[in-house]
Design an enzyme around this catalytic site. Structure first.
Site, PDB file in Angstrom:
ATOM      1  N   ASN A  88      -1.593  19.155 -19.297  1.00  0.00           N
ATOM      2  CA  ASN A  88      -2.010  18.185 -20.307  1.00  0.00           C
ATOM      3  C   ASN A  88      -2.165  18.828 -21.687  1.00  0.00           C
ATOM      4  O   ASN A  88      -2.688  18.190 -22.607  1.00  0.00           O
ATOM      5  CB  ASN A  88      -3.340  17.549 -19.870  1.00  0.00           C
ATOM      6  CG  ASN A  88      -3.253  16.048 -19.724  1.00  0.00           C
ATOM      7  OD1 ASN A  88      -3.972  15.326 -20.402  1.00  0.00           O
ATOM      8  ND2 ASN A  88      -2.370  15.561 -18.876  1.00  0.00           N
TER       9      ASN A  88
ATOM     10  N   GLU B  48       8.202  18.997 -23.919  1.00  0.00           N
ATOM     11  CA  GLU B  48       7.547  19.289 -22.626  1.00  0.00           C
ATOM     12  C   GLU B  48       8.051  20.620 -22.051  1.00  0.00           C
ATOM     13  O   GLU B  48       7.321  21.312 -21.342  1.00  0.00           O
ATOM     14  CB  GLU B  48       7.772  18.148 -21.617  1.00  0.00           C
ATOM     15  CG  GLU B  48       7.213  16.791 -22.046  1.00  0.00           C
ATOM     16  CD  GLU B  48       5.725  16.585 -21.731  1.00  0.00           C
ATOM     17  OE1 GLU B  48       5.013  17.561 -21.469  1.00  0.00           O
ATOM     18  OE2 GLU B  48       5.285  15.404 -21.768  1.00  0.00           O
TER      19      GLU B  48
ATOM     20  N   HIS C 229       6.632   9.869 -26.692  1.00  0.00           N
ATOM     21  CA  HIS C 229       5.680  10.736 -25.987  1.00  0.00           C
ATOM     22  C   HIS C 229       5.890  12.218 -26.302  1.00  0.00           C
ATOM     23  O   HIS C 229       4.937  12.944 -26.613  1.00  0.00           O
ATOM     24  CB  HIS C 229       5.760  10.476 -24.480  1.00  0.00           C
ATOM     25  CG  HIS C 229       4.848  11.362 -23.685  1.00  0.00           C
ATOM     26  ND1 HIS C 229       3.470  11.276 -23.777  1.00  0.00           N
ATOM     27  CD2 HIS C 229       5.106  12.394 -22.837  1.00  0.00           C
ATOM     28  CE1 HIS C 229       2.917  12.197 -22.990  1.00  0.00           C
ATOM     29  NE2 HIS C 229       3.891  12.898 -22.419  1.00  0.00           N
TER      30      HIS C 229
ATOM     31  N   GLU D 259      -4.962  17.068  -9.532  1.00  0.00           N
ATOM     32  CA  GLU D 259      -5.585  17.502 -10.791  1.00  0.00           C
ATOM     33  C   GLU D 259      -7.091  17.733 -10.659  1.00  0.00           C
ATOM     34  O   GLU D 259      -7.883  17.243 -11.459  1.00  0.00           O
ATOM     35  CB  GLU D 259      -5.290  16.490 -11.917  1.00  0.00           C
ATOM     36  CG  GLU D 259      -5.495  17.114 -13.299  1.00  0.00           C
ATOM     37  CD  GLU D 259      -5.092  16.202 -14.450  1.00  0.00           C
ATOM     38  OE1 GLU D 259      -3.946  15.757 -14.488  1.00  0.00           O
ATOM     39  OE2 GLU D 259      -5.953  15.953 -15.311  1.00  0.00           O
TER      40      GLU D 259
ATOM     41  N   LYS E 165       2.512  11.575 -10.600  1.00  0.00           N
ATOM     42  CA  LYS E 165       1.624  10.773 -11.460  1.00  0.00           C
ATOM     43  C   LYS E 165       2.365   9.495 -11.835  1.00  0.00           C
ATOM     44  O   LYS E 165       3.442   9.552 -12.419  1.00  0.00           O
ATOM     45  CB  LYS E 165       1.271  11.531 -12.739  1.00  0.00           C
ATOM     46  CG  LYS E 165       0.041  12.400 -12.630  1.00  0.00           C
ATOM     47  CD  LYS E 165      -0.391  12.897 -13.999  1.00  0.00           C
ATOM     48  CE  LYS E 165      -1.609  13.807 -13.880  1.00  0.00           C
ATOM     49  NZ  LYS E 165      -1.986  14.372 -15.186  1.00  0.00           N
TER      50      LYS E 165
ATOM     51  N   LYS F 182       6.505  23.264 -12.868  1.00  0.00           N
ATOM     52  CA  LYS F 182       5.735  22.076 -12.502  1.00  0.00           C
ATOM     53  C   LYS F 182       5.512  22.031 -10.993  1.00  0.00           C
ATOM     54  O   LYS F 182       4.418  21.710 -10.529  1.00  0.00           O
ATOM     55  CB  LYS F 182       6.440  20.811 -12.987  1.00  0.00           C
ATOM     56  CG  LYS F 182       5.644  19.574 -12.645  1.00  0.00           C
ATOM     57  CD  LYS F 182       5.525  18.591 -13.748  1.00  0.00           C
ATOM     58  CE  LYS F 182       4.501  17.532 -13.396  1.00  0.00           C
ATOM     59  NZ  LYS F 182       4.530  16.397 -14.283  1.00  0.00           N
TER      60      LYS F 182
ATOM     61  N   ARG G  88      -3.935  21.827 -12.577  1.00  0.00           N
ATOM     62  CA  ARG G  88      -2.925  20.849 -13.009  1.00  0.00           C
ATOM     63  C   ARG G  88      -3.245  20.298 -14.405  1.00  0.00           C
ATOM     64  O   ARG G  88      -2.336  19.906 -15.141  1.00  0.00           O
ATOM     65  CB  ARG G  88      -2.810  19.703 -11.987  1.00  0.00           C
ATOM     66  CG  ARG G  88      -1.747  18.712 -12.407  1.00  0.00           C
ATOM     67  CD  ARG G  88      -1.351  17.715 -11.344  1.00  0.00           C
ATOM     68  NE  ARG G  88      -0.295  16.862 -11.866  1.00  0.00           N
ATOM     69  CZ  ARG G  88       0.446  16.045 -11.149  1.00  0.00           C
ATOM     70  NH1 ARG G  88       0.255  15.962  -9.847  1.00  0.00           N
ATOM     71  NH2 ARG G  88       1.383  15.319 -11.718  1.00  0.00           N
TER      72      ARG G  88
ATOM     73  N   ARG H  68       0.809  -1.240   0.000  1.00  0.00           N
ATOM     74  CA  ARG H  68       0.000   0.000   0.000  1.00  0.00           C
ATOM     75  C   ARG H  68       0.834   1.278   0.000  1.00  0.00           C
ATOM     76  O   ARG H  68       0.354   2.350   0.345  1.00  0.00           O
ATOM     77  CB  ARG H  68      -0.991   0.034   1.172  1.00  0.00           C
ATOM     78  CG  ARG H  68      -1.995  -1.093   1.144  1.00  0.00           C
ATOM     79  CD  ARG H  68      -3.254  -0.730   1.933  1.00  0.00           C
ATOM     80  NE  ARG H  68      -4.116  -1.877   2.014  1.00  0.00           N
ATOM     81  CZ  ARG H  68      -4.111  -2.734   3.029  1.00  0.00           C
ATOM     82  NH1 ARG H  68      -3.318  -2.544   4.066  1.00  0.00           N
ATOM     83  NH2 ARG H  68      -4.916  -3.772   3.022  1.00  0.00           N
TER      84      ARG H  68
ATOM     85  N   HIS I 100      -1.882  11.536 -26.660  1.00  0.00           N
ATOM     86  CA  HIS I 100      -2.122  10.188 -26.130  1.00  0.00           C
ATOM     87  C   HIS I 100      -2.888   9.333 -27.132  1.00  0.00           C
ATOM     88  O   HIS I 100      -2.613   8.137 -27.287  1.00  0.00           O
ATOM     89  CB  HIS I 100      -2.900  10.265 -24.810  1.00  0.00           C
ATOM     90  CG  HIS I 100      -2.048  10.656 -23.636  1.00  0.00           C
ATOM     91  ND1 HIS I 100      -2.555  10.851 -22.368  1.00  0.00           N
ATOM     92  CD2 HIS I 100      -0.720  10.871 -23.524  1.00  0.00           C
ATOM     93  CE1 HIS I 100      -1.585  11.170 -21.541  1.00  0.00           C
ATOM     94  NE2 HIS I 100      -0.464  11.200 -22.224  1.00  0.00           N
TER      95      HIS I 100
ATOM     96  N   HIS J 281      -1.878  16.758 -24.849  1.00  0.00           N
ATOM     97  CA  HIS J 281      -1.865  15.345 -24.466  1.00  0.00           C
ATOM     98  C   HIS J 281      -3.112  14.581 -24.898  1.00  0.00           C
ATOM     99  O   HIS J 281      -3.054  13.364 -25.047  1.00  0.00           O
ATOM    100  CB  HIS J 281      -1.654  15.207 -22.958  1.00  0.00           C
ATOM    101  CG  HIS J 281      -0.229  15.446 -22.534  1.00  0.00           C
ATOM    102  ND1 HIS J 281       0.395  16.667 -22.682  1.00  0.00           N
ATOM    103  CD2 HIS J 281       0.701  14.620 -21.988  1.00  0.00           C
ATOM    104  CE1 HIS J 281       1.634  16.580 -22.236  1.00  0.00           C
ATOM    105  NE2 HIS J 281       1.854  15.352 -21.806  1.00  0.00           N
TER     106      HIS J 281
HETATM  107  O1  LIG Z   1       1.979  15.884 -14.419  1.00  0.00           O
HETATM  108  C1  LIG Z   1       0.963  16.129 -15.064  1.00  0.00           C
HETATM  109  O2  LIG Z   1      -0.099  16.453 -14.514  1.00  0.00           O
HETATM  110  C2  LIG Z   1       0.973  16.026 -16.531  1.00  0.00           C
HETATM  111  O3  LIG Z   1      -0.093  16.019 -17.135  1.00  0.00           O
HETATM  112  C3  LIG Z   1       2.292  15.938 -17.196  1.00  0.00           C
HETATM  113  C4  LIG Z   1       2.280  15.201 -18.516  1.00  0.00           C
HETATM  114  O4  LIG Z   1       3.298  15.744 -19.317  1.00  0.00           O
HETATM  115  C5  LIG Z   1       2.548  13.735 -18.378  1.00  0.00           C
HETATM  116  O5  LIG Z   1       2.704  13.167 -19.670  1.00  0.00           O
HETATM  117  C6  LIG Z   1       1.508  12.960 -17.606  1.00  0.00           C
HETATM  118  O6  LIG Z   1       1.934  11.668 -17.345  1.00  0.00           O
HETATM  119  C7  LIG Z   1       0.189  12.848 -18.335  1.00  0.00           C
HETATM  120  O7  LIG Z   1      -0.757  12.428 -17.407  1.00  0.00           O
HETATM  121  P1  LIG Z   1      -2.204  11.927 -17.753  1.00  0.00           P
HETATM  122  O8  LIG Z   1      -2.997  12.203 -16.518  1.00  0.00           O
HETATM  123  O9  LIG Z   1      -2.717  12.715 -18.919  1.00  0.00           O
HETATM  124  O10 LIG Z   1      -2.090  10.490 -18.074  1.00  0.00           O
HETATM  125 ZN   LIG Z   2       3.667  14.527 -21.064  1.00  0.00          ZN
END
Ligand SMILES: O=C(O)C(=O)C[C@@H](O)[C@H](O)[C@H](O)COP(=O)(O)O
Ligand SMILES: [Zn+2]
Length: 363
Positions: free
Chosen positions: A249, A189, A269, A241, A147, A231, A245, A125, A256, A252
């Site tokens: 993204n 980034e 990425h 988030e 994350k 950051k 936060r 855990r 993604h 992204h």
């Molecule tokens: O830290 C964050 O918040 C980010 O969104 C940073 C991104 O650059 C990073 O690729 C992150 O892993 C993306 O997260 P996700 O929640 O979209 O999967």
């Molecule tokens: Zn990223």
């Protein structure tokens, strides 16, 4: 890379330190200072382990001869960021008898950091995770903020947890062995921080593009420190988030979907985020939020950094859209995108019409 040590503090409920500078992987005192118990476990990949794992273990043992050290080396590459490999790390932690006060050291790039950070979040855990990023992308972004995740065939980072690191120790001398393509991925980034909220930083990147591509020590150290400051400030205010936060993204949702549609074996990425940021700028333009000049400015800078700015040929827009419906920002009100009102002025936009997204995907 030579130069001075820099530090960035991440505040909040679980504060930690980001140290940036050359030689940290050989600095036994700094590495050992973060240990709680007598167990350490190093996760790395087949590219990074032969270069640095023994050095980290020697450095730790020089300070703590009593340390029990376990190790797991995974295959490199985004396509390895799977539940299967997550299970293998968990199995290795169990076989090594790692206890609740063990420290997991994530030695590598974003894939190692995300996957082993998730294992640290789940093992008993939650055990401590110290991020030892060895790529620019991991130093400026993925090692910071907690994350952790693995990918599914259906989507990127769909299984994961928030698990802030105990410390981030970015040894900038590891960048000497970084392939140029990986360097450029990290720069995408870096550009993102300027694009979302710091127009002067984008000017600075513009002015130092050649130095950054040439791996100039001072330029890289400045880019890493300024990115980590951005950051740190955001994740300190919004660690889970719930709000701002999400701005991290930018690019992204498109990126993604692109990585997923290519089976995690096409653009990396950072490259996918570069394309995604240009698509997000075009979407903003189409929705009447921003001007074409902003899109051109972003596109030109990313191109100067030798990053892709267009969707690769042959991708099915409907398939991309289907991936976006499973994006973690999507809610009952539909797709959510990070858009901008112009350079440095990003915002979250709920309920984005799918036909606008399709139009952007179709060019
Ligand atoms: O830290 C964050 O918040 C980010 O969104 C940073 C991104 O650059 C990073 O690729 C992150 O892993 C993306 O997260 P996700 O929640 O979209 O999967
Ligand atoms: Zn990223």
């Amino acid at each position: 890379m030579s130069g001075a040590m820099r530090q960035v503090e991440v505040g909040g409920a679980q504060p930690y330190r980001i140290a940036i500078g050359p030689g940290l992987l050989d600095d036994g005192a700094t590495l050992a200072a973060v240990l709680r118990g007598r167990d350490a476990f190093i996760v790395s990949d087949g590219n990074v382990a032969p270069l640095y794992a023994a050095r980290v273990i020697d450095a730790l043992r020089s300070e703590r001869p009593d340390l029990r050290v376990g190790q797991y080396v995974m295959a490199p590459g985004e396509e390895e960021k799977t539940l299967d490999n997550f299970a293998r790390v968990i199995d290795a932690l169990a076989r090594a008898g790692m206890r609740r006060d063990a420290t997991l050291f994530a030695l590598g790039g974003g894939v190692v950091g995300d996957l082993s950070g998730f294992a640290a979040a789940c093992w008993m855990r939650g055990i401590d995770c110290v991020q030892l990023p060895t790529t620019l992308l991991a130093m400026v972004d993925s090692s910071v903020g907690g994350k952790t995740a693995v990918d599914l065939p259906q989507g990127k980072n769909l299984v994961g947890a928030f698990h802030p690191p105990r410390a981030v120790l970015a040894d900038t001398s590891t960048l000497r062995t970084l392939p140029p393509r990986e360097l450029r991925a990290g720069l995408a980034e870096v550009v993102k921080y300027g694009a979302i909220g710091d127009a002067p930083f984008l000017d600075w990147i513009d002015a130092h593009a050649e130095a950054l591509l040439a791996m100039d020590n001072d330029a890289l150290a400045e880019a890493i420190a300024r990115s980590c400051e951005h950051k740190a400030a955001i994740v300190e205010r919004d660690p889970f988030e719930h709000g701002e936060r999400a701005l991290l993204n930018l690019g992204h949702t498109f990126g993604h979907a692109l990585e997923t549609e290519q089976g995690y074996g096409g653009l990396n990425h950072g490259e996918a985020v570069a394309v995604g940021m240009v698509l997000a700028a075009r979407l903003s333009e189409r929705l009447g939020l921003s001007h074409a000049d902003d899109t051109t400015r972003l596109r030109t800078l990313l191109s100067r950094l030798e990053l892709p700015v267009d969707l690769p040929a042959g991708l099915d827009p409907q398939a991309m859209l289907a991936h976006m419906r499973l994006d973690k920002k999507a809610q009952a009100d539909g797709l959510r995108f990070i858009v901008w009102d112009g350079i440095g002025r990003a915002k979250v936009l709920p309920g984005v019409p799918e036909d606008a997204v399709l139009a952007v995907l179709r060019g």
